[in-house]
Design an enzyme around this catalytic site. Structure first.
Site, PDB file in Angstrom:
ATOM      1  N   CYS B  92       0.834  -1.087  -0.069  1.00 13.83           N
ATOM      2  CA  CYS B  92      -0.399   0.473  -0.314  1.00 13.83           C
ATOM      3  C   CYS B  92       0.784   1.133   0.400  1.00 13.83           C
ATOM      4  CB  CYS B  92      -1.320  -0.090   0.933  1.00 13.83           C
ATOM      5  SG  CYS B  92      -2.506   0.836   0.569  1.00 13.83           S
ATOM      6  N   HIS B 204      -3.312  -4.612   1.191  1.00 14.60           N
ATOM      7  CA  HIS B 204      -2.704  -4.231   2.315  1.00 14.60           C
ATOM      8  C   HIS B 204      -2.776  -4.947   3.551  1.00 14.60           C
ATOM      9  CE1 HIS B 204      -6.913  -2.017   3.572  1.00 14.60           C
ATOM     10  NE2 HIS B 204      -6.739  -3.414   4.757  1.00 14.60           N
TER      11      HIS B 204
END
Lengths: 428, 251
Positions: B92, B204
């Site tokens: 991310c 993520h």
């Protein structure tokens, strides 16, 4: 209606709230508080402010402890004897539709105590002109749909920079994000209510520097943000005033975090404005009333599910789970026997769709206990427990999980997140 | 043979918003369960970054992301370690900052570490939030035995759109979700990027919990392939994968 006449549009809106609530109840869709509030706001978008006008309003917000503290504060502001109702959104409907419904349901109440979702605090402050705002804590929660925690703190700060000295802000000085948010308000009562979860407050919310903790305080190593001088703080099982005097905290709800909620509620009650010539309770009176609250919205209640006695505990985010793990440790230290533990995790809309937060919960602390993983997302939980090296059984169905944990007749402790908790309580 | 392995979680005080610390835990356990001596270190931003064999860089908010990138550039240890063969998992915001450029909160370009040939800009559409399924293909990394990774599953939550340049390769092709958002109109096409021993992904948080083969790929890189990674009983991970792959929306 609290001495303030409503215009025709608002009266129509109130009728809409009542009608929608009634319809919703008849259709068996729950108490209908949110549906009614939505209908009212659709007819009159300014309804919330008009319903709040002429009442003393206390707002309670934070990531964890909102519902409990709201309940405790409402009790603290309710004098003994008849006829002094307090309007309160006790169902946990903590957005404007829920606030409208709570105010419509208690037209005679001169006081309102409202639990407020963190993202709506600025709007509630602007529309209800509160005499008290209680800020408990801020930490990561449901990041897939709620703004990141620093943005929440910045929004609070902007809202509180605009309040006057007639609004008492009761703020947790142990939480750097809350401190940053409350600091611009002209009348702040700083309370040392502790911080369960510090990982979101390592970076300074004001300057991005590093928050250093030690000696019971904290300070940014770059700017001047630091723990303010407090009026009162948690100390041992009780509280200590700035002048060194000790205050006993008798709280029926378990755990240090509930002592924190009780302390925040008591300070807020004592800081409230008078109503109809009657002053607020003293801190001692407030605490005495708070001591009579034995249950809030089913938290820590013991229910019978298929012959298994289960104590239901709610935890929705890493800070909440950590607080419950702290409570289990407190109880073991006090001599309570380990109970089989059922952990129930869902990821429905009200929970947030992303259970990544499971990896922020220190489940390693459960090693050696009997653990059953359940709920819609029990597979995520099972993998987390595997890497925490906590032996466990995985059972998607909560009733079956309860039976597996407590089938031998043992009482069971259940920790569940929001919708899992509601399902187990049995009224959704 | 046994070998000492150091896994570093980079700046958990700045980058660790989504349970990313879990990736370090997973890598350390999967190494330890194979008899490898592991040190798992959490490296705060205020201190010099330690030397490690495998770095995990997590997600974070815009402000901390910029600060982390500045600290890592000033510190210099990470690029030096990568040049010496260290492996990196960046997710991310971490993925964005190991690329060449990424946007700050106002959309201004910030210099990244350039460990991947990837450039991120602020997306114009909605934030990408939800389940992702992505299939490795030609150009994706190969395991020690020369195989492609199984289908990747994860959760994304980002506003950036990332273009992978010729100096790196994409990690996988998106079947569900947005990923890099390098398709027409910022829509889905590819997911993640990798080159050498640096791997970035928008999946993520604890991406390795759902993708144990990816964890083992990274462990293979970090140990230089000189330790055989015996299979583990990943039954619980497989059950989670099956459930999540079935739950992802189909297009």
């Amino acid at each position: 209606m609290s001495g303030v006449a409503l215009g025709w549009r608002s009266q129509l809106a109130v009728s809409a709230v009542r009608l929608a609530n009634e319809t919703s109840r008849r259709l068996g869709r729950g108490s209908g508080t949110v549906a009614g509030g939505r209908a009212g706001l659709a007819v009159d978008p300014g309804l919330l402010g008009r319903l709040a006008a002429g009442r003393r309003v206390a707002l309670v917000s934070g990531t964890n402890g909102k519902t409990t503290t709201t309940s405790l504060l409402a009790r603290a502001l309710t004098p003994p004897g008849p006829a002094a109702p307090v309007a309160c959104n006790t169902t946990g409907a903590n957005m404007p539709a829920g606030h409208v419904a709570a105010l419509v349901a208690a037209p005679q109440a001169r006081r309102a105590v409202l639990e407020v979702d963190e993202g709506y605090l600025a709007r509630l402050v602007a529309e209800t002109s509160p005499d008290v705002v209680v800020l408990l804590n801020l930490s990561r929660d449901q990041l897939d749909r709620v703004a990141e925690v620093r943005m929440v703190a910045a929004g609070w700060r902007a809202a509180l920079a605009g309040v006057g000295p007639a609004t008492a802000v009761v703020a947790n000085a142990d939480d750097p994000l809350v401190t940053y948010a409350a600091a611009p308000a002209p009348a702040v009562h700083w309370v040392g209510a502790g911080l369960v979860w510090g990982a979101d407050a390592v970076g300074c919310p004001a300057c991005g520097g590093r928050i250093r903790t030690g000696g019971g305080g904290w300070a940014c190593d770059t700017c001047d943000l630091a723990r303010p001088e407090v009026e009162i703080e948690l100390a041992g099982d009780g509280a200590r005033m700035a002048d060194g005097g000790n205050v006993a905290l008798t709280v029926a709800l378990p755990g240090r975090f509930n002592r924190a909620n009780a302390l925040m509620a008591a300070v807020a009650a004592a800081a409230s404005a008078p109503v109809g010539g009657v002053g607020p309770p003293t801190l001692g009176e407030a605490l005495a009333r708070i001591a009579t609250v034995v249950e809030v919205a089913g938290r820590f209640s013991v229910v019978d599910r298929g012959g298994v006695a289960a104590r239901l505990m709610l935890a929705k985010n890493p800070a909440g789970w950590t607080a419950i793990l702290d409570l289990l440790d407190e109880e073991v230290a006090a001599g309570r026997a380990d109970r089989p533990l059922v952990l129930a995790v869902n990821a429905r809309t009200a929970d947030g769709a992303d259970p990544s937060w499971l990896w922020d919960v220190p489940f390693e602390r459960l090693a050696g206990r009997v653990v059953v993983a359940t709920g819609d997302r029990c597979r995520d939980l099972a993998v987390r427990l595997r890497y925490a090296e906590v032996d466990h059984v995985t059972e998607p169905s909560p009733p079956v999980a309860l039976h597996r944990a407590g089938g031998s007749g043992a009482a069971v402790d259940v920790i569940a997140n929001y919708t899992a908790f509601s399902d187990l309580r049995g009224h959704r | 043979m046994t070998r000492r392995l150091t896994v570093a979680v980079v700046y958990p005080d700045l980058l660790g918003t989504y349970g990313d610390g879990g990736n370090g835990t997973i890598l350390a356990k999967r190494a330890a369960w194979r008899g490898i001596d592991v040190d798992l270190v959490h490296a705060p931003s205020a201190e010099p970054l330690p030397r490690a064999d495998l770095y995990c860089i997590g997600g974070g908010e815009d402000g901390p992301q910029v600060r982390a990138a500045r600290c890592l550039v000033d510190d210099g240890t990470l690029p030096a370690a990568v040049a010496d063969g260290a492996a990196v998992l960046a997710v991310c915001a971490g993925y964005q900052l190991v690329g060449r450029r990424f946007p700050d909160a106002g959309g201004q370009a910030v210099e990244g570490l350039g460990l991947l040939d990837a450039v991120t800009v602020k997306g114009t559409g909605r934030r990408a939030v939800g389940e992702v399924v992505a299939d490795p293909g030609p150009g994706s990394p190969r395991t020690a035995t020369g195989e492609l990774l199984p289908t990747l599953t994860g959760f994304e939550n980002h506003g950036g759109r990332t273009t992978v340049g010729a100096g790196s390769a994409v990690l996988a092709r998106v079947r569900s979700g947005i990923g890099n958002g390098d398709g027409p109109g910022g829509g889905p096409a590819t997911e993640g990027a990798w080159s050498g021993r640096v791997l970035g992904t928008y999946l993520h948080g604890p991406v390795l919990a759902r993708n144990p083969a990816l964890a083992d790929l990274l462990l293979g890189w970090a140990t230089g392939g000189d330790v055989s990674l015996d299979p583990l009983d990943d039954g619980e991970e497989q059950a989670l994968r099956a459930e999540r792959l079935a739950a992802a929306p189909r297009r």
